[in-house]
Motif scaffolding. Structure first.
Motif, PDB file in Angstrom:
ATOM      1  N   ILE A 379       0.858  -1.194   0.000  1.00 38.80           N
ATOM      2  CA  ILE A 379       0.000   0.000   0.000  1.00 38.80           C
ATOM      3  C   ILE A 379       0.888   1.236   0.000  1.00 38.80           C
ATOM      4  CG2 ILE A 379      -1.831   1.240   1.212  1.00 38.80           C
ATOM      5  CD1 ILE A 379      -2.664  -1.380   2.492  1.00 38.80           C
ATOM      6  N   HIS A 380       0.953   1.899  -1.135  1.00 40.77           N
ATOM      7  CA  HIS A 380       1.819   3.078  -1.293  1.00 40.77           C
ATOM      8  C   HIS A 380       0.972   4.347  -1.182  1.00 40.77           C
ATOM      9  CE1 HIS A 380       4.653   0.312  -3.808  1.00 40.77           C
ATOM     10  NE2 HIS A 380       4.715   0.070  -2.509  1.00 40.77           N
ATOM     11  N   ALA A 385       1.786  10.345   3.857  1.00 48.99           N
ATOM     12  CA  ALA A 385       3.095  10.215   4.491  1.00 48.99           C
ATOM     13  C   ALA A 385       3.255  11.182   5.656  1.00 48.99           C
ATOM     14  CB  ALA A 385       4.199  10.437   3.460  1.00 48.99           C
ATOM     15  N   THR A 386       2.891  12.431   5.448  1.00 47.81           N
ATOM     16  CA  THR A 386       3.018  13.421   6.524  1.00 47.81           C
ATOM     17  C   THR A 386       2.068  13.110   7.671  1.00 47.81           C
ATOM     18  OG1 THR A 386       3.658  15.112   4.916  1.00 47.81           O
ATOM     19  CG2 THR A 386       2.913  15.868   7.084  1.00 47.81           C
ATOM     20  N   ALA A 387       0.848  12.701   7.329  1.00 50.42           N
ATOM     21  CA  ALA A 387      -0.133  12.384   8.364  1.00 50.42           C
ATOM     22  C   ALA A 387       0.291  11.167   9.179  1.00 50.42           C
ATOM     23  CB  ALA A 387      -1.505  12.132   7.735  1.00 50.42           C
ATOM     24  N   LEU A 388       0.978  10.218   8.550  1.00 51.79           N
ATOM     25  CA  LEU A 388       1.446   9.036   9.269  1.00 51.79           C
ATOM     26  C   LEU A 388       2.483   9.395  10.338  1.00 51.79           C
ATOM     27  CD1 LEU A 388       1.725   6.326   6.457  1.00 51.79           C
ATOM     28  CD2 LEU A 388       0.493   6.077   8.619  1.00 51.79           C
ATOM     29  N   LYS A 389       3.282  10.422  10.056  1.00 50.91           N
ATOM     30  CA  LYS A 389       4.270  10.850  11.043  1.00 50.91           C
ATOM     31  C   LYS A 389       3.617  11.479  12.265  1.00 50.91           C
ATOM     32  CE  LYS A 389       7.825  11.754   7.540  1.00 50.91           C
ATOM     33  NZ  LYS A 389       8.673  12.788   6.902  1.00 50.91           N
ATOM     34  N   ASN A 390       2.420  12.028  12.067  1.00 47.13           N
ATOM     35  CA  ASN A 390       1.750  12.751  13.149  1.00 47.13           C
ATOM     36  C   ASN A 390       0.501  12.027  13.650  1.00 47.13           C
ATOM     37  OD1 ASN A 390       3.577  14.979  12.922  1.00 47.13           O
ATOM     38  ND2 ASN A 390       2.454  15.620  11.086  1.00 47.13           N
ATOM     39  N   SER A 402      -5.565  12.170   6.908  1.00 48.30           N
ATOM     40  CA  SER A 402      -5.573  11.736   8.311  1.00 48.30           C
ATOM     41  C   SER A 402      -6.358  10.434   8.477  1.00 48.30           C
ATOM     42  CB  SER A 402      -6.157  12.833   9.198  1.00 48.30           C
ATOM     43  OG  SER A 402      -7.505  13.113   8.849  1.00 48.30           O
ATOM     44  N   VAL A 403      -7.437  10.264   7.702  1.00 46.80           N
ATOM     45  CA  VAL A 403      -8.194   9.010   7.769  1.00 46.80           C
ATOM     46  C   VAL A 403      -7.332   7.846   7.269  1.00 46.80           C
ATOM     47  CG1 VAL A 403     -10.144   7.741   6.814  1.00 46.80           C
ATOM     48  CG2 VAL A 403     -10.456  10.092   7.585  1.00 46.80           C
ATOM     49  N   GLU A 409      -2.220   2.858  10.184  1.00 48.56           N
ATOM     50  CA  GLU A 409      -1.514   2.609  11.437  1.00 48.56           C
ATOM     51  C   GLU A 409      -2.107   1.413  12.175  1.00 48.56           C
ATOM     52  OE1 GLU A 409       1.570   3.263  14.024  1.00 48.56           O
ATOM     53  OE2 GLU A 409       1.167   4.243  12.111  1.00 48.56           O
ATOM     54  N   GLN A 410      -3.392   1.219  12.043  1.00 43.20           N
ATOM     55  CA  GLN A 410      -4.043   0.076  12.690  1.00 43.20           C
ATOM     56  C   GLN A 410      -3.892  -1.224  11.903  1.00 43.20           C
ATOM     57  OE1 GLN A 410      -7.942   0.288  14.303  1.00 43.20           O
ATOM     58  NE2 GLN A 410      -7.947   2.517  14.494  1.00 43.20           N
ATOM     59  N   LEU A 411      -3.704  -1.094  10.622  1.00 40.71           N
ATOM     60  CA  LEU A 411      -3.788  -2.254   9.730  1.00 40.71           C
ATOM     61  C   LEU A 411      -2.850  -3.407  10.101  1.00 40.71           C
ATOM     62  CD1 LEU A 411      -5.507  -3.125   7.412  1.00 40.71           C
ATOM     63  CD2 LEU A 411      -3.884  -2.050   5.827  1.00 40.71           C
ATOM     64  N   PRO A 412      -1.539  -3.185  10.364  1.00 43.09           N
ATOM     65  CA  PRO A 412      -0.676  -4.335  10.682  1.00 43.09           C
ATOM     66  C   PRO A 412      -1.143  -5.117  11.912  1.00 43.09           C
ATOM     67  CG  PRO A 412       0.645  -2.396  10.165  1.00 43.09           C
ATOM     68  CD  PRO A 412      -0.771  -1.928  10.272  1.00 43.09           C
ATOM     69  N   GLN A 413      -1.546  -4.393  12.966  1.00 44.02           N
ATOM     70  CA  GLN A 413      -1.983  -5.082  14.178  1.00 44.02           C
ATOM     71  C   GLN A 413      -3.299  -5.828  13.943  1.00 44.02           C
ATOM     72  OE1 GLN A 413      -0.125  -5.334  16.820  1.00 44.02           O
ATOM     73  NE2 GLN A 413      -1.584  -6.535  18.012  1.00 44.02           N
ATOM     74  N   ARG A 414      -4.200  -5.214  13.187  1.00 44.59           N
ATOM     75  CA  ARG A 414      -5.463  -5.893  12.855  1.00 44.59           C
ATOM     76  C   ARG A 414      -5.191  -7.167  12.045  1.00 44.59           C
ATOM     77  NH1 ARG A 414     -10.458  -3.850  14.987  1.00 44.59           N
ATOM     78  NH2 ARG A 414     -10.303  -1.583  15.197  1.00 44.59           N
ATOM     79  N   MET A 415      -4.264  -7.066  11.091  1.00 43.35           N
ATOM     80  CA  MET A 415      -3.904  -8.245  10.300  1.00 43.35           C
ATOM     81  C   MET A 415      -3.346  -9.347  11.183  1.00 43.35           C
ATOM     82  SD  MET A 415      -2.093  -6.735   6.883  1.00 43.35           S
ATOM     83  CE  MET A 415      -3.059  -6.092   5.499  1.00 43.35           C
TER      84      MET A 415
END
Length: 480
Positions: A379-380, A385-390, A402-403, A409-415
């Motif tokens: 997922i590129h 990118a900026t929102a992920l840092k914050n 931001s959405v 940010e939740q996706l890896p843990q949900r997976m």
């Protein structure tokens, strides 16, 4: 003697099944665990030896019936050998359920080296206990027969604190020769597939057992002079019993004998996931882990709609330290055919920790680390990118970027959680980020099933940052 290893065998129930508990030992771990499955057996064997010598003329004794006659050598060597054999066989019988069940489920090789290393110690401990019983000639011999093996086993654990190669290579042969001498081997190196106990270490351990049997028999023979007025009748047998095995063990401990031998270069078994450029490779002995990770990755692949990651370079998961090279000049511990197959798979190679955490596998020591790498590869969402840092500073979701950041940010843990659920693990909800508000609360409170369905429906929009907070409310609000 048989109950203790048999009880530990319960840990292996379900090994090799794709839906087995995460606490179940894989096949390679069993091969190392067998060296721990004799500890209580060692203490009982030594006590049994002391009891057998004390009850030598009792009809209750299994070891030394009263009709044994002849020379002193025959009178003592026969019960020592018989008792040593019984204790070794009792250990094997206790381990058998775990071995048979594991081999049926995984297709791995028989852990003969670990079994031989383990069954050697009860034999030696019986001989020591029998000699102590013959020297003391009373029930009090049970006291040193209990303390001696307990001290030796405890000392093994203290002396052989796990020494794991931490660098970018694993030597072909390594380990302390002291492990051959002490009851507990250095099993802290982890359950590496393809790991075998050095046959030379096995042979040396049984030579030491033969020395202990001979010293114990000699000590028993010297007790014939127990009624001399001087203390020579007790000093002489104790010197033979304690110093001869100690001297032999010291010579071995001073050698450079390594107890572990790694797998030679191998051709891995690789399987690919349909519809997603994702492959899993494992050592041929690690079939249980391969099946388990295939189930994990099939669960992960279900998050991506068909053709949604087409054209991406993909990932190849290499399971365990078996892939770690033995020299800095190698890329992997693989044959030429294995390297060719790995190149043919393409994609980025990541080495996953399934046994010991090392420099290569430490970055992927948890399934969440693997799913995070998959999300970044497939997922590129450059727009986020900026929102992920914050993402942890965001107080509210105020736009598409931001959405997307909040979801990604939740996706890896949900997976990770849904993958564990696919193997019968517990379900957990892991809302991340600090944002609050209707959209953020819906994302945080969504079950893994609802979150999965929402991401799958809107993956392309999430990647382009076109999902707004109101879209989240419309998509998830109807489920609450």
């Amino acid at each position: 003697m048989m109950a203790y290893p048999a009880a530990l065998s319960v840990r292996n129930y379900g090994v090799g099944r794709p839906d087995a508990s995460l606490r179940v030992l894989p096949n390679a771990a069993l091969q190392l665990d067998l060296t721990w499955m004799h500890l209580v057996t060692d203490v009982i064997a030594c006590m049994f030896g002391a009891w057998s010598a004390w009850k030598a003329c009792s009809p209750r004794s299994m070891i030394a019936p009263p009709w044994i006659g002849g020379s002193a050598v025959r009178r003592y060597s026969a019960p020592v050998l018989k008792g040593a054999a019984l204790c070794s066989l009792a250990y094997v019988a206790g381990c058998l359920p775990a071995i048979v069940q594991t081999l049926q489920s995984t297709g791995g090789s028989v852990p003969l080296g670990a079994l031989l290393m383990g069954m050697a110690v009860p034999a030696a401990m019986f001989a020591l206990g029998y000699a102590l019983g013959a020297i003391m000639g009373s029930r009090w011999s049970m006291v040193p027969a209990t303390l001696l093996p307990a001290i030796l086993c405890w000392g093994s654990v203290v002396l052989l604190i796990p020494r794991v190669p931490k660098g970018d290579v694993f030597p072909r042969m390594w380990g302390s020769a002291l492990s051959v001498v002490m009851p507990v081997m250095d099993t802290g190196i982890g359950a590496e597939p393809g790991l075998r106990i050095n046959p030379s270490a096995v042979a040396m351990r049984w030579i030491l057992v033969a020395v202990v049997l001979a010293a114990s028999t000699g000590a028993c023979i010297l007790t014939a002079h127990r009624w001399r007025r001087s203390l020579s009748w007790i000093v002489a047998p104790l010197v033979v019993l304690l110093l001869v095995p100690t001297a032999a063990g010291g010579l071995v401990a001073m050698s450079s004998l390594a107890e572990w031998r790694r797998s030679v270069p191998f051709t891995p078994v690789c399987k690919s996931i349909d519809g997603v450029p994702l492959s899993v490779c494992a050592h041929p002995d690690d079939d249980a882990q391969l099946r388990r990770y295939m189930r994990y990755m099939q669960s992960v692949a279900s998050w991506f709609p068909k053709d949604s990651v087409e054209g991406r370079s993909g990932l190849v998961l290499l399971l365990g330290n078996a892939f770690t090279p033995t020299t800095h000049g190698q890329a992997w511990n693989l044959t030429g055919q294995g390297l060719a197959e790995l190149r043919q798979l393409g994609g980025k190679k990541i080495q996953v920790m399934t046994d010991t955490v090392t420099e290569r596998t430490g970055r992927y020591s948890d399934l969440a680390d693997v799913t995070e790498a998959i999300v970044k590869e497939f997922i590129h969402a450059d727009c986020a990118a900026t929102a992920l840092k914050n993402v942890y500073k965001q107080r509210t979701l105020d736009g598409g970027a931001s959405v997307s950041a909040f979801v990604l940010e939740q996706l890896p843990q949900r997976m990770r959680e849904t993958a564990y659920e696919s193997l019968g693990g517990g379900s957990a909800i892991s809302g991340l980020g600090s944002a609050r508000g209707p959209a953020a609360d819906l994302l945080n409170d969504a079950t893994n099933e609802d979150f999965h369905a929402y991401v799958r429906r809107n993956l392309s929009d999430i990647e382009r940052c076109t999902v707004t907070p109101s879209d989240v409310i419309d998509g998830l609000g109807k489920n609450h």
